[in-house]
Design an enzyme around this catalytic site. Structure first.
Site, PDB file in Angstrom:
ATOM      1  N   GLY A 224       0.509  -0.876  -0.078  1.00 29.89           N
ATOM      2  CA  GLY A 224      -0.031   0.315  -0.364  1.00 29.89           C
ATOM      3  C   GLY A 224       1.226   1.015  -0.285  1.00 29.89           C
ATOM      4  O   GLY A 224       1.803   1.204  -0.768  1.00 29.89           O
ATOM      5  N   SER A 225       0.137   2.259   0.687  1.00 31.11           N
ATOM      6  CA  SER A 225       1.535   3.476   0.732  1.00 31.11           C
ATOM      7  C   SER A 225       2.576   3.998   1.325  1.00 31.11           C
ATOM      8  O   SER A 225       2.906   4.437   1.249  1.00 31.11           O
ATOM      9  CB  SER A 225       0.273   4.887   1.189  1.00 31.11           C
ATOM     10  OG  SER A 225      -1.351   4.900   0.645  1.00 31.11           O
TER      11      SER A 225
END
Length: 496
Positions: A224-225
């Site tokens: 993810g981020s």
């Protein structure tokens, strides 16, 4: 000598020669294969005829040995015991009379059983003096307080997850926790009534939680981020942007090249042409997705590889290779650059990302064995820190540090803040998974702590997967950051 006697003598001589050839063939040519043959019971009996040496953390053994009953068919004298077995299982692995050994117990079996060639002189002295043969020790780099904080933090969440923590300046592994876990003592023997029963209960086909999976090293998750840290590093290293505060070329809406699909952000956040500092602070998908697409697959892949992606790591326990794909088109590269699509990483890998940034761009090779000792504590071998790569320059690393520190100071990672003059840099991540992102997302947090003198003693990666949590309650900043904070605090306090 008459002819018949001569023939008998020649025949007997040939028999003796054949016997000598056969004997030498077995002793020298086939020795290793016979020694390691699974059907050679003598090797197993010898392995468990004396207490194993210990695996050491902070000067104290986390393993032991105890005598077993040798009545009936059991001819194995000693079996392994573990202190806080579930907490340390991702480090030790297991040593079982019935099911063999894994991880450090397997890799350093020769040292622990005293059969390693490097222990020949020690064993010879013990034989001369009449001392019982005993195994050597494996001294780890682990920090007991950090491991306890990591394991208890995961356990308190009640789901699944893992933590990896490193010393950025050396690569020493300080914590390696996985939850749910298992107790290696529960099947260390070879009884059918208890050990076999416990073993079968832990197998994945019988246990949906898969407690024997080392999630810190062997499981890869969409990061993810948290992967935006790698993307920011690629932007700086390739000169796409030269500072944290210049505006980026990031339109809203952002339609990915070659598609009619809009790459969306989570919530109403200021992402249009946002500088990378702001984009990392509020986690703009559009900014970092477009950076990845602008740089292209080749440059993004090259930067990811510098951080350790696409290669197995040996600590010496093997860690699965994290993935950043090749031959992707522009939209796929954009999605991969925000930690989605095919991108996947182990917790150890993401701890390596944070540690490289904290160490001014230098990535050290992760390792968990500090030294090997003989039974009298003489050092047999010592592990020296080794530089693995330089993913980014010191200048760019310091720019990225300032960005990550903004995330913790006033962005999505505020729950990782530590007082007392300690500066924390971090990045949250909430990674989608499941068909059409239908499953609960993974909560990530990567971070490092910096002391007032500028040194960084610890970098951490935490991932949480909780199938039963309320989807709206899952976030890296909410679930994973507090665990990372407790691990960092444990390391800092242990150095006081």
């Amino acid at each position: 000598m008459n002819k018949p006697l001569r023939r008998i003598a020649i025949f007997c001589g040939l028999l003796v020669l054949a016997l000598l050839v056969r004997d030498n063939w077995l002793q020298y040519v086939k020795a290793d294969s016979l020694k390691n043959d699974k059907l050679n019971r003598r090797v197993t009996i010898a392995r468990y005829s004396t207490p194993r040496g210990d695996i050491i953390v902070d000067g104290e053994p986390i393993t032991g040995s105890t005598t077993t009953s040798t009545s009936g068919l059991n001819d194995l004298k000693y079996k392994r015991t573990y202190k806080n077995g579930p907490m340390w299982a991702p480090v030790t692995g297991f040593a079982s009379q019935a099911f063999g050994a894994t991880q450090l117990e397997s890799i350093d079996d020769g040292i622990l059983t005293g059969t390693d060639d490097r222990l020949f002189f020690r064993n010879t002295l013990d034989m001369i003096t009449g001392k019982q043969k005993s195994g050597g020790n494996v001294v780890t780099t682990l920090n007991a307080a950090a491991q306890k904080a990591a394991y208890n933090g995961l356990k308190s969440q009640g789901g699944k997850g893992a933590v990896a923590a490193l010393d950025p300046s050396t690569g020493k592994i300080l914590a390696l926790a996985s939850y749910p876990s298992y107790d290696p003592s529960s099947f260390a023997g070879n009884s059918t009534s208890t050990d076999s029963k416990n073993w079968l209960a832990l197998q994945k086909k019988n246990n949906k939680a898969d407690p024997m999976l080392n999630r810190a090293l062997r499981e890869t998750y969409p990061p993810g981020s948290t992967f935006k840290v790698v993307t920011a590093a690629a932007a700086l290293e390739n000169g796409l942007y030269t500072s944290a505060d210049e505006n980026t070329n990031s339109p809203l809406p952002y339609i990915m090249k070659g598609t009619t699909t809009e790459l969306k952000n989570e919530g109403n956040i200021p992402c249009k042409n946002a500088p990378m500092r702001v984009a990392l602070k509020v986690s703009c998908n559009t900014v970092f997705g477009k950076i990845g697409a602008d740089l292209g697959n080749a440059k993004m892949l090259a930067e990811a590889k510098k951080f350790g992606f696409d290669a197995e790591q040996f600590t010496p326990v093997r860690s699965s290779a994290s993935v950043f794909s090749d031959n992707m088109n522009s939209s796929q590269t954009a999605l991969s650059s925000i930690g989605q699509f095919n991108t996947a990483a182990t917790p150890l890998q993401m701890a390596m990302v944070a540690s490289a940034v904290a160490n001014n761009g230098k990535l050290m090779k992760p390792y968990m064995v500090d030294k090997l000792q003989s039974s009298n504590l003489d050092t047999i071998s010592q592990t020296d820190p080794q530089e693995l790569s330089q993913p980014l320059s010191a200048k760019n690393a310091q720019i990225l540090q300032s960005m990550m520190e903004t995330v913790v100071k006033e962005g999505t990672g505020t729950k990782a803040q530590i007082g007392g003059g300690v500066t924390v840099g971090g990045k949250t991540g909430t990674a989608q998974h499941g068909v059409a992102n239908s499953a609960n997302p993974y909560a990530w947090f990567i971070s490092y702590a910096k002391l007032p003198d500028g040194s960084s003693p610890v970098a951490v990666a935490v991932v949480i997967e909780d199938e039963n949590a309320n989807r709206d309650d899952i976030s890296g900043g909410g679930l994973a950051a507090p665990i990372a904070k407790s691990v960092m605090e444990a390391v800092i306090n242990s150095k006081k």
